[in-house]
Design a protein around this motif. Structure first.
Motif, PDB file in Angstrom:
ATOM      1  N   GLU A 164       0.835  -1.206   0.000  1.00  0.00           N
ATOM      2  CA  GLU A 164       0.000   0.000   0.000  1.00  0.00           C
ATOM      3  C   GLU A 164       0.867   1.252   0.000  1.00  0.00           C
ATOM      4  O   GLU A 164       0.604   2.217  -0.728  1.00  0.00           O
ATOM      5  CB  GLU A 164      -0.924   0.011   1.215  1.00  0.00           C
ATOM      6  CG  GLU A 164      -1.788   1.271   1.292  1.00  0.00           C
ATOM      7  CD  GLU A 164      -2.571   1.374   2.582  1.00  0.00           C
ATOM      8  OE1 GLU A 164      -3.129   2.459   2.845  1.00  0.00           O
ATOM      9  OE2 GLU A 164      -2.643   0.375   3.331  1.00  0.00           O
ATOM     10  N   PHE A 165       1.917   1.251   0.808  1.00  0.00           N
ATOM     11  CA  PHE A 165       2.815   2.412   0.873  1.00  0.00           C
ATOM     12  C   PHE A 165       3.486   2.656  -0.475  1.00  0.00           C
ATOM     13  O   PHE A 165       3.592   3.797  -0.937  1.00  0.00           O
ATOM     14  CB  PHE A 165       3.867   2.198   1.955  1.00  0.00           C
ATOM     15  CG  PHE A 165       4.847   3.340   2.077  1.00  0.00           C
ATOM     16  CD1 PHE A 165       4.453   4.557   2.611  1.00  0.00           C
ATOM     17  CD2 PHE A 165       6.151   3.191   1.634  1.00  0.00           C
ATOM     18  CE1 PHE A 165       5.348   5.613   2.701  1.00  0.00           C
ATOM     19  CE2 PHE A 165       7.057   4.235   1.729  1.00  0.00           C
ATOM     20  CZ  PHE A 165       6.657   5.453   2.264  1.00  0.00           C
ATOM     21  N   LEU A 166       3.928   1.588  -1.132  1.00  0.00           N
ATOM     22  CA  LEU A 166       4.570   1.738  -2.435  1.00  0.00           C
ATOM     23  C   LEU A 166       3.588   2.285  -3.469  1.00  0.00           C
ATOM     24  O   LEU A 166       3.941   3.166  -4.268  1.00  0.00           O
ATOM     25  CB  LEU A 166       5.135   0.399  -2.908  1.00  0.00           C
ATOM     26  CG  LEU A 166       6.315  -0.180  -2.110  1.00  0.00           C
ATOM     27  CD1 LEU A 166       6.690  -1.557  -2.644  1.00  0.00           C
ATOM     28  CD2 LEU A 166       7.515   0.755  -2.142  1.00  0.00           C
ATOM     29  N   ALA A 177      15.202   3.659   4.610  1.00  0.00           N
ATOM     30  CA  ALA A 177      14.920   4.246   5.924  1.00  0.00           C
ATOM     31  C   ALA A 177      13.525   4.854   5.975  1.00  0.00           C
ATOM     32  O   ALA A 177      12.825   4.769   6.994  1.00  0.00           O
ATOM     33  CB  ALA A 177      15.972   5.300   6.262  1.00  0.00           C
ATOM     34  N   GLU A 178      13.095   5.457   4.880  1.00  0.00           N
ATOM     35  CA  GLU A 178      11.750   6.036   4.837  1.00  0.00           C
ATOM     36  C   GLU A 178      10.688   4.939   4.883  1.00  0.00           C
ATOM     37  O   GLU A 178       9.642   5.089   5.538  1.00  0.00           O
ATOM     38  CB  GLU A 178      11.576   6.878   3.573  1.00  0.00           C
ATOM     39  CG  GLU A 178      10.196   7.530   3.477  1.00  0.00           C
ATOM     40  CD  GLU A 178      10.014   8.362   2.225  1.00  0.00           C
ATOM     41  OE1 GLU A 178       8.857   8.687   1.890  1.00  0.00           O
ATOM     42  OE2 GLU A 178      11.031   8.689   1.564  1.00  0.00           O
ATOM     43  N   ILE A 179      10.942   3.844   4.170  1.00  0.00           N
ATOM     44  CA  ILE A 179      10.001   2.726   4.200  1.00  0.00           C
ATOM     45  C   ILE A 179       9.919   2.151   5.609  1.00  0.00           C
ATOM     46  O   ILE A 179       8.836   1.875   6.129  1.00  0.00           O
ATOM     47  CB  ILE A 179      10.425   1.634   3.200  1.00  0.00           C
ATOM     48  CG1 ILE A 179      10.379   2.179   1.764  1.00  0.00           C
ATOM     49  CG2 ILE A 179       9.535   0.404   3.336  1.00  0.00           C
ATOM     50  CD1 ILE A 179      10.935   1.228   0.730  1.00  0.00           C
ATOM     51  N   LEU A 180      11.064   1.991   6.246  1.00  0.00           N
ATOM     52  CA  LEU A 180      11.106   1.445   7.601  1.00  0.00           C
ATOM     53  C   LEU A 180      10.302   2.313   8.568  1.00  0.00           C
ATOM     54  O   LEU A 180       9.529   1.808   9.388  1.00  0.00           O
ATOM     55  CB  LEU A 180      12.559   1.338   8.074  1.00  0.00           C
ATOM     56  CG  LEU A 180      12.807   0.630   9.410  1.00  0.00           C
ATOM     57  CD1 LEU A 180      12.492  -0.842   9.303  1.00  0.00           C
ATOM     58  CD2 LEU A 180      14.237   0.842   9.866  1.00  0.00           C
ATOM     59  N   GLY A 185       7.038   2.079  11.504  1.00  0.00           N
ATOM     60  CA  GLY A 185       6.997   3.081  12.564  1.00  0.00           C
ATOM     61  C   GLY A 185       8.297   3.213  13.319  1.00  0.00           C
ATOM     62  O   GLY A 185       8.328   3.659  14.463  1.00  0.00           O
ATOM     63  N   LEU A 186       9.408   2.829  12.687  1.00  0.00           N
ATOM     64  CA  LEU A 186      10.716   2.902  13.334  1.00  0.00           C
ATOM     65  C   LEU A 186      11.563   3.973  12.669  1.00  0.00           C
ATOM     66  O   LEU A 186      11.661   4.033  11.452  1.00  0.00           O
ATOM     67  CB  LEU A 186      11.438   1.553  13.234  1.00  0.00           C
ATOM     68  CG  LEU A 186      10.733   0.368  13.906  1.00  0.00           C
ATOM     69  CD1 LEU A 186      11.479  -0.917  13.600  1.00  0.00           C
ATOM     70  CD2 LEU A 186      10.655   0.582  15.403  1.00  0.00           C
ATOM     71  N   GLY A 222      17.102   2.476  -2.395  1.00  0.00           N
ATOM     72  CA  GLY A 222      15.827   1.913  -1.985  1.00  0.00           C
ATOM     73  C   GLY A 222      15.083   1.296  -3.148  1.00  0.00           C
ATOM     74  O   GLY A 222      15.694   0.614  -3.984  1.00  0.00           O
ATOM     75  N   TYR A 223      13.784   1.590  -3.259  1.00  0.00           N
ATOM     76  CA  TYR A 223      12.947   0.948  -4.242  1.00  0.00           C
ATOM     77  C   TYR A 223      12.028   1.958  -4.913  1.00  0.00           C
ATOM     78  O   TYR A 223      11.710   3.008  -4.365  1.00  0.00           O
ATOM     79  CB  TYR A 223      12.103  -0.164  -3.587  1.00  0.00           C
ATOM     80  CG  TYR A 223      12.964  -1.195  -2.910  1.00  0.00           C
ATOM     81  CD1 TYR A 223      13.505  -2.258  -3.607  1.00  0.00           C
ATOM     82  CD2 TYR A 223      13.266  -1.088  -1.554  1.00  0.00           C
ATOM     83  CE1 TYR A 223      14.310  -3.199  -2.992  1.00  0.00           C
ATOM     84  CE2 TYR A 223      14.081  -2.018  -0.926  1.00  0.00           C
ATOM     85  CZ  TYR A 223      14.597  -3.069  -1.653  1.00  0.00           C
ATOM     86  OH  TYR A 223      15.409  -3.995  -1.043  1.00  0.00           O
TER      87      TYR A 223
END
Length: 229
Positions: A164-166, A177-180, A185-186, A222-223
């Protein structure tokens, strides 16, 4: 309606402290289980808004408990608590299906903040009544179903959240790091291997059996979700 929380903790004093604090701070209704087997039974027999579980538990440890609950399609947000604080320990917990991981000893105010963040993310998913589409991929946010080219794709809750985020952020390179931070939520310094593992999971389900690949690696960063190579 009060938030309902399950605490799975084998130390009675710790469980009591958590129960007492969260009842007051969150106006929550709390159940306590003192081993992994009881925690699993409680989770199967009751509806909870949040599950807090220690890692080291009798009978079924917290990692295995989390994995078994996800296999039972119990989608309740799970916050894992543990004195094991190395990044690789957190990765194991997140890979098992936990939504967040907090090392002991922790600040009670931080615990409440993380619980509230998990609730906001869960509520946002529940109330969304629209669909997201990208190329031939469709995400139904009300039924939590994923389809690609009329083929239904079965995802775990965390895989769904990542996809969903992608889809909400197409055609741009998203740092690991942004995905994490956004999906798990980290925002601390943790090994981003968990992101790589989960991207591989959803690639095997979303891209593997289709000619057009949608999820692409931008090496060293990243991706990116795009429908052209």
């Amino acid at each position: 309606m009060k938030m309902k929380i399950l605490i799975v903790e084998d130390e009675p004093k710790t469980a009591h402290s958590l129960k007492t604090y969260l009842e007051e701070a969150c106006d929550a209704e709390i159940d306590c289980a003192f081993d992994g087997y009881s925690g699993k039974r409680f989770a199967q027999q009751n509806h909870y808004d949040i599950i807090l579980t220690d890692v080291v538990l009798p009978h079924i440890n917290g990692i295995e408990l989390c994995r078994q609950l996800r296999e039972l399609h119990i989608k309740v947000p799970i916050l894992m608590l543990s004195a094991l604080y190395q990044p690789e320990d957190k990765v194991v917990g997140l890979n098992a299906g936990a939504d967040d991981y907090l090392s002991k000893p922790f600040d009670f105010q931080e615990l409440v903040a993380r619980l509230q963040a998990l609730m906001r993310r869960a509520n946002n998913t529940i109330i969304a009544q629209n669909k997201l589409t990208f190329a031939d991929l469709t995400i139904d946010l009300s039924s939590l179903e994923v389809w690609r080219n009329n083929t239904k794709i079965i995802l775990t809750p965390k895989e769904f959240a990542l996809l969903e985020f992608l889809v909400r952020n197409p055609n741009r390179v998203i740092p690991k790091a942004e995905i994490l931070e956004s999906v798990w939520g980290l925002n601390e310094d943790i090994n981003t291997n968990v992101v790589e593992v989960y991207v591989n999971y959803i690639r095997n389900k979303v891209d593997k059996n289709f000619d057009q690949k949608l999820i692409h690696t931008h090496f060293g960063i990243g991706y990116i979700l795009k429908n052209k190579n």
